[in-house]
Scaffold this motif. Structure first.
Motif, PDB file in Angstrom:
ATOM      1  N   GLU A  54       0.836  -1.353   0.087  1.00  0.00           N
ATOM      2  CA  GLU A  54       0.106   0.039   0.027  1.00  0.00           C
ATOM      3  C   GLU A  54       0.658   1.208  -0.112  1.00  0.00           C
ATOM      4  O   GLU A  54       1.808   1.382   0.723  1.00  0.00           O
ATOM      5  CB  GLU A  54      -1.026  -0.141   1.182  1.00  0.00           C
ATOM      6  N   ARG A  55       0.505   2.250  -0.890  1.00  0.00           N
ATOM      7  CA  ARG A  55       1.192   3.576  -0.912  1.00  0.00           C
ATOM      8  C   ARG A  55       0.383   4.204   0.309  1.00  0.00           C
ATOM      9  O   ARG A  55      -0.633   4.521   0.198  1.00  0.00           O
ATOM     10  CB  ARG A  55       1.032   4.230  -2.064  1.00  0.00           C
ATOM     11  N   ILE A  56       1.332   4.824   1.153  1.00  0.00           N
ATOM     12  CA  ILE A  56       0.896   5.487   2.423  1.00  0.00           C
ATOM     13  C   ILE A  56       1.129   6.778   2.516  1.00  0.00           C
ATOM     14  O   ILE A  56       2.626   6.983   2.459  1.00  0.00           O
ATOM     15  CB  ILE A  56       1.303   4.894   3.812  1.00  0.00           C
ATOM     16  N   PHE A  57       0.361   7.899   2.250  1.00  0.00           N
ATOM     17  CA  PHE A  57       0.826   9.310   2.293  1.00  0.00           C
ATOM     18  C   PHE A  57       0.836   9.999   3.250  1.00  0.00           C
ATOM     19  O   PHE A  57      -0.296   9.812   4.470  1.00  0.00           O
ATOM     20  CB  PHE A  57      -0.006   9.872   1.174  1.00  0.00           C
ATOM     21  N   LEU A  58       1.958  10.885   3.587  1.00  0.00           N
ATOM     22  CA  LEU A  58       2.014  11.650   4.586  1.00  0.00           C
ATOM     23  C   LEU A  58       1.367  13.135   4.711  1.00  0.00           C
ATOM     24  O   LEU A  58       1.643  13.847   5.737  1.00  0.00           O
ATOM     25  CB  LEU A  58       3.345  11.611   5.248  1.00  0.00           C
ATOM     26  N   ALA A  59       1.209  13.417   3.451  1.00  0.00           N
ATOM     27  CA  ALA A  59       0.765  14.798   3.174  1.00  0.00           C
ATOM     28  C   ALA A  59      -0.373  14.911   2.296  1.00  0.00           C
ATOM     29  O   ALA A  59      -0.360  13.915   1.529  1.00  0.00           O
ATOM     30  CB  ALA A  59       1.893  15.819   3.158  1.00  0.00           C
ATOM     31  N   GLY A  60      -1.075  16.050   2.229  1.00  0.00           N
ATOM     32  CA  GLY A  60      -2.251  15.961   1.244  1.00  0.00           C
ATOM     33  C   GLY A  60      -3.740  15.634   1.671  1.00  0.00           C
ATOM     34  O   GLY A  60      -3.685  15.064   2.960  1.00  0.00           O
ATOM     35  N   ARG A  61      -4.555  15.513   0.853  1.00  0.00           N
ATOM     36  CA  ARG A  61      -5.922  15.485   1.074  1.00  0.00           C
ATOM     37  C   ARG A  61      -6.133  13.934   1.652  1.00  0.00           C
ATOM     38  O   ARG A  61      -7.203  13.813   2.456  1.00  0.00           O
ATOM     39  CB  ARG A  61      -6.962  15.839   0.125  1.00  0.00           C
ATOM     40  N   ASN A  62      -5.340  12.999   1.302  1.00  0.00           N
ATOM     41  CA  ASN A  62      -5.419  11.665   1.631  1.00  0.00           C
ATOM     42  C   ASN A  62      -4.252  11.312   2.862  1.00  0.00           C
ATOM     43  O   ASN A  62      -3.994   9.918   2.806  1.00  0.00           O
ATOM     44  CB  ASN A  62      -5.299  10.629   0.504  1.00  0.00           C
ATOM     45  N   ASN A  63      -3.728  12.195   3.440  1.00  0.00           N
ATOM     46  CA  ASN A  63      -2.656  11.960   4.456  1.00  0.00           C
ATOM     47  C   ASN A  63      -3.574  11.190   5.458  1.00  0.00           C
ATOM     48  O   ASN A  63      -4.525  11.248   6.133  1.00  0.00           O
ATOM     49  CB  ASN A  63      -2.583  13.373   5.180  1.00  0.00           C
ATOM     50  N   ILE A  64      -2.643  10.046   5.744  1.00  0.00           N
ATOM     51  CA  ILE A  64      -3.101   8.939   6.572  1.00  0.00           C
ATOM     52  C   ILE A  64      -3.437   9.596   7.937  1.00  0.00           C
ATOM     53  O   ILE A  64      -4.315   8.981   8.845  1.00  0.00           O
ATOM     54  CB  ILE A  64      -2.249   7.806   6.635  1.00  0.00           C
ATOM     55  N   LEU A  65      -2.743  10.580   8.563  1.00  0.00           N
ATOM     56  CA  LEU A  65      -2.622  11.058   9.852  1.00  0.00           C
ATOM     57  C   LEU A  65      -3.902  12.032  10.034  1.00  0.00           C
ATOM     58  O   LEU A  65      -4.340  12.102  11.192  1.00  0.00           O
ATOM     59  CB  LEU A  65      -1.501  11.939  10.214  1.00  0.00           C
ATOM     60  N   ARG A  66      -4.714  12.246   9.103  1.00  0.00           N
ATOM     61  CA  ARG A  66      -6.179  12.766   9.195  1.00  0.00           C
ATOM     62  C   ARG A  66      -7.044  11.861  10.145  1.00  0.00           C
ATOM     63  O   ARG A  66      -7.935  12.332  10.293  1.00  0.00           O
ATOM     64  CB  ARG A  66      -6.532  13.285   7.817  1.00  0.00           C
ATOM     65  N   LYS A  67      -6.577  10.661   9.847  1.00  0.00           N
ATOM     66  CA  LYS A  67      -7.738   9.520  10.456  1.00  0.00           C
ATOM     67  C   LYS A  67      -7.533   9.629  11.955  1.00  0.00           C
ATOM     68  O   LYS A  67      -8.277   8.780  12.709  1.00  0.00           O
ATOM     69  CB  LYS A  67      -7.446   8.239   9.807  1.00  0.00           C
ATOM     70  N   LEU A  68      -6.478  10.231  12.569  1.00  0.00           N
ATOM     71  CA  LEU A  68      -6.141  10.124  13.829  1.00  0.00           C
ATOM     72  C   LEU A  68      -7.616  10.520  14.447  1.00  0.00           C
ATOM     73  O   LEU A  68      -8.148  11.585  14.294  1.00  0.00           O
ATOM     74  CB  LEU A  68      -5.244  10.905  14.342  1.00  0.00           C
ATOM     75  N   GLU A  69      -7.914   9.974  15.889  1.00  0.00           N
ATOM     76  CA  GLU A  69      -8.908  10.487  16.691  1.00  0.00           C
ATOM     77  C   GLU A  69      -8.377  11.932  17.468  1.00  0.00           C
ATOM     78  O   GLU A  69      -7.142  12.356  17.345  1.00  0.00           O
ATOM     79  CB  GLU A  69      -9.364   9.832  17.889  1.00  0.00           C
ATOM     80  N   ARG A  70      -9.297  12.868  17.763  1.00  0.00           N
ATOM     81  CA  ARG A  70      -9.232  14.298  18.317  1.00  0.00           C
ATOM     82  C   ARG A  70      -8.035  14.137  19.402  1.00  0.00           C
ATOM     83  O   ARG A  70      -7.201  14.687  19.510  1.00  0.00           O
ATOM     84  CB  ARG A  70     -10.219  14.803  18.609  1.00  0.00           C
ATOM     85  N   GLU A  71      -8.408  13.057  20.294  1.00  0.00           N
ATOM     86  CA  GLU A  71      -7.285  12.846  21.451  1.00  0.00           C
ATOM     87  C   GLU A  71      -5.924  12.418  20.880  1.00  0.00           C
ATOM     88  O   GLU A  71      -4.928  13.071  21.748  1.00  0.00           O
ATOM     89  CB  GLU A  71      -8.158  11.784  22.433  1.00  0.00           C
ATOM     90  N   ALA A  72      -5.938  11.717  20.105  1.00  0.00           N
ATOM     91  CA  ALA A  72      -4.616  10.949  19.562  1.00  0.00           C
ATOM     92  C   ALA A  72      -3.934  12.058  19.013  1.00  0.00           C
ATOM     93  O   ALA A  72      -2.442  12.352  19.033  1.00  0.00           O
ATOM     94  CB  ALA A  72      -4.955   9.980  18.428  1.00  0.00           C
ATOM     95  N   LYS A  73      -4.411  13.030  18.316  1.00  0.00           N
ATOM     96  CA  LYS A  73      -3.921  14.433  17.731  1.00  0.00           C
ATOM     97  C   LYS A  73      -3.247  15.184  18.770  1.00  0.00           C
ATOM     98  O   LYS A  73      -2.252  15.750  18.627  1.00  0.00           O
ATOM     99  CB  LYS A  73      -4.839  14.978  16.832  1.00  0.00           C
ATOM    100  N   GLU A  74      -4.149  15.497  19.874  1.00  0.00           N
ATOM    101  CA  GLU A  74      -3.663  16.333  20.773  1.00  0.00           C
ATOM    102  C   GLU A  74      -2.420  15.834  21.744  1.00  0.00           C
ATOM    103  O   GLU A  74      -1.652  16.485  22.115  1.00  0.00           O
ATOM    104  CB  GLU A  74      -5.014  16.649  21.681  1.00  0.00           C
ATOM    105  N   LEU A  75      -2.462  14.333  21.926  1.00  0.00           N
ATOM    106  CA  LEU A  75      -1.412  13.733  22.574  1.00  0.00           C
ATOM    107  C   LEU A  75      -0.206  13.731  21.669  1.00  0.00           C
ATOM    108  O   LEU A  75       1.068  14.085  22.265  1.00  0.00           O
ATOM    109  CB  LEU A  75      -1.967  12.304  23.035  1.00  0.00           C
TER     110      LEU A  75
END
Length: 557
Positions: free
Chosen positions: A479-500
């Motif tokens: 799988e190609r996993i993107f770290l930026a852009g509209r399909n950035n995989i990190l956009r799927k993080l929960e709100r709490e995970a982003k804050e932590l």
């Protein structure tokens, strides 16, 4: 490494700079042609000449004041002045520090030297000069890339893979050959016919730009370049089946370059094998002096192409011959680039090798979003244009931190003083993982490797599209996993995970991750700066020298 002062660079005739730029921008496959072009430029526009009426120092006096020369002289004095090795090292460290201060007065030259040094140490990028001639004649040639693992132990896992390039002039026949390797071919340009002999059968297929076809190890293969004016160019990806991992070509016809396998057997063996006299055998095999590439007549080309079938797709998606990448819609397309891909569903033979083939066309001034492959190792061959790549490598991080020669001298002194190297390793381990950014220029004929899990960015130059054919092994479940852009995989993080994870509010994280509305292909660094009113990007050879500057990554968001 030769350091050129700012004055030297400023005094080069503008016509020389333009001439050299034109040489390097030409789509030459042969690095020798580029070198001859550059030599001709320097003869017509000699560098370093200055009109006497302008005043200034001569080239000779400038050479005497060159920082590189002063560094060499300083080191020599250190060896002459001190007998103790430690004292010599300390003195040479001082020389290095002085040299670095002088070099820092020219940020552009310092930046270019840093990049050149990194390219020399780069285990993942292979320039055109590393393609050596396997076969060469006046009507075509075959070039083979050096074995990957000979450059770095980091590439031991791909020791039995290889890249080669075949170039045949128009109206040329390429004599029969077999390899001790499975071979995946991509038609970079031209048209022709490929014929394979396997299991007592002969199959011929027409080939054209964009076609992908596979020949299995041991199959006899021959080609015809049928275009009237355009050369036939094939990029070949080979997986060796030999014990050594080295790919070998076995030609059935030829005299010296290449030598026929028949001529290598003893005379008595050939007499017994063919049941004819030695004279008749010699008469046949001594005639083929043209080598592997032979000029063909119009009638011969028509005859060899008569029974060929075109590649394409069956109604249910399976290719009945070579598969053409351009017959399938790109899996991603926007105004910054296109990505074509073929897998085992499109071309069943790719499944035999667990391989995926893709073609990326990045528009001038654009780039790919930072991404990595979950399982695949990518072998990329640049077929058009120029640009650069950045790869993040954890394996080179420690070496990168040890860095300069001055730092290494200090470490040697510390080791001699009794400091244990194991303690240093423990300290480095406690610091946590680090990543070395490997950056290199790429142009037509360059090959680069991206290991699985290694984030990579590919950037096209401002004035040329960057096109690459990519062979990706271990394609199953990759799988190609993107770290930026509209399909950035990190956009799927929960709100709490982003804050932590980022130690800030989820709203601020989202503001960064959601700012880039494009995906896969993005505007490049220069385009980003212009949109945000930051002026022109310096690009390659610019004045930017801070290795940790975020300007290259800002464009991704």
């Amino acid at each position: 490494m030769t350091v050129v002062s700012v004055a030297d660079e400023r005094e080069d005739p503008p016509k020389l700079t333009e001439c050299l730029k034109e040489c390097r921008s030409q789509p030459h496959y042969d690095i020798g042609m580029v070198k001859r072009c550059e030599d001709k430029c320097k003869q017509e526009h000699p560098p370093g000449k200055r009109d006497p009426r302008e005043g200034g120092r001569s080239g000779e006096s400038r050479d005497k004041e060159d920082p590189e020369q002063r560094l060499t002289e300083c080191r020599l004095k250190c060896r002459q002045q001190y007998n103790e090795h430690d004292q010599q090292m300390h003195c040479q460290t001082k020389c290095e520090e002085t040299y670095k201060r002088e070099r820092s007065r020219n940020p552009q030259r310092r930046y270019e030297e840093q990049e050149e040094e990194r390219e020399e140490e780069n285990p993942y990028v292979f320039g055109r000069e590393r393609l050596r001639y396997e076969i060469q004649s006046d009507r075509g040639y075959v070039k083979v890339l050096d074995k990957f693992h000979e450059k770095s132990k980091l590439l031991l896992g791909i020791a039995n893979y290889s890249i080669s390039l075949l170039v045949a002039d128009p109206r040329t026949f390429v004599t029969p050959v077999h390899f001790d390797a499975d071979c995946v071919c991509y038609v970079v340009e031209g048209r022709g016919t490929v014929t394979t002999l396997r299991k007592g059968e002969r199959k011929s297929h027409g080939i054209r730009k964009g076609d992908v076809f596979i020949t299995q190890a041991g199959s006899v293969l021959y080609l015809i370049s049928s275009h009237r004016h355009q050369k036939l160019v094939l990029a070949k990806f080979l997986r060796s089946t030999s014990l050594t991992g080295q790919v070998s070509h076995f030609y059935v016809a030829g005299s010296e370059n290449p030598e026929s396998v028949y001529r290598s057997f003893s005379d008595e063996i050939l007499e017994a094998a063919f049941n004819v006299s030695r004279d008749r055998i010699e008469s046949l095999f001594s005639r083929q002096w043209h080598g592997a590439f032979v000029e063909a007549s119009e009638e011969q080309i028509r005859a060899l192409s008569r029974y060929s079938t075109e590649g394409g797709r069956w109604p249910f998606g399976e290719s009945r011959g070579p598969f053409n990448l351009f017959e399938k819609d790109p899996i991603h397309s926007n105004r910054y680039g296109k990505l074509y891909e073929a897998n085992s569903d499109d071309y069943r033979k790719l499944g035999w090798l667990n391989l995926r083939v893709s073609l990326a066309n990045i528009r001038e001034g654009s780039m790919t979003a930072p991404f990595y492959n979950s399982r695949s190792t990518k072998f990329a061959v640049v077929t058009e244009g120029s640009g650069y790549v950045e790869i993040l490598c954890p394996h080179m991080a420690r070496e990168g931190r040890r860095g300069s020669r001055a730092q290494r001298y200090r470490e040697q002194e510390q080791e001699r003083a009794g400091r244990r190297y194991q303690e240093e390793e423990e300290e480095e381990y406690q610091e946590g993982p680090h990543y070395r950014r490997v950056r290199a220029r790429v142009s037509r004929g360059t090959v680069f490797i991206v290991p699985p899990g290694h984030p990579v960015v590919e950037v096209a130059s401002r004035d040329q599209n960057l096109q690459m054919i990519c062979f990706e092994i271990c394609a199953d479940r990759n799988e190609r996993i993107f770290l930026a852009g509209r399909n950035n995989i990190l956009r799927k993080l929960e709100r709490e995970a982003k804050e932590l994870a980022f130690d800030t509010s989820a709203r601020e994280v989202d503001a960064l991750f959601d700012a880039q509305k494009e995906e896969v292909f993005l505007p490049g660094p220069g385009a980003h700066r212009q949109r945000h009113g930051e002026g022109e990007s310096e690009g390659w050879g610019g004045s930017e020298s801070d290795d940790t500057s975020p300007s290259k990554l800002v464009a991704a968001f």
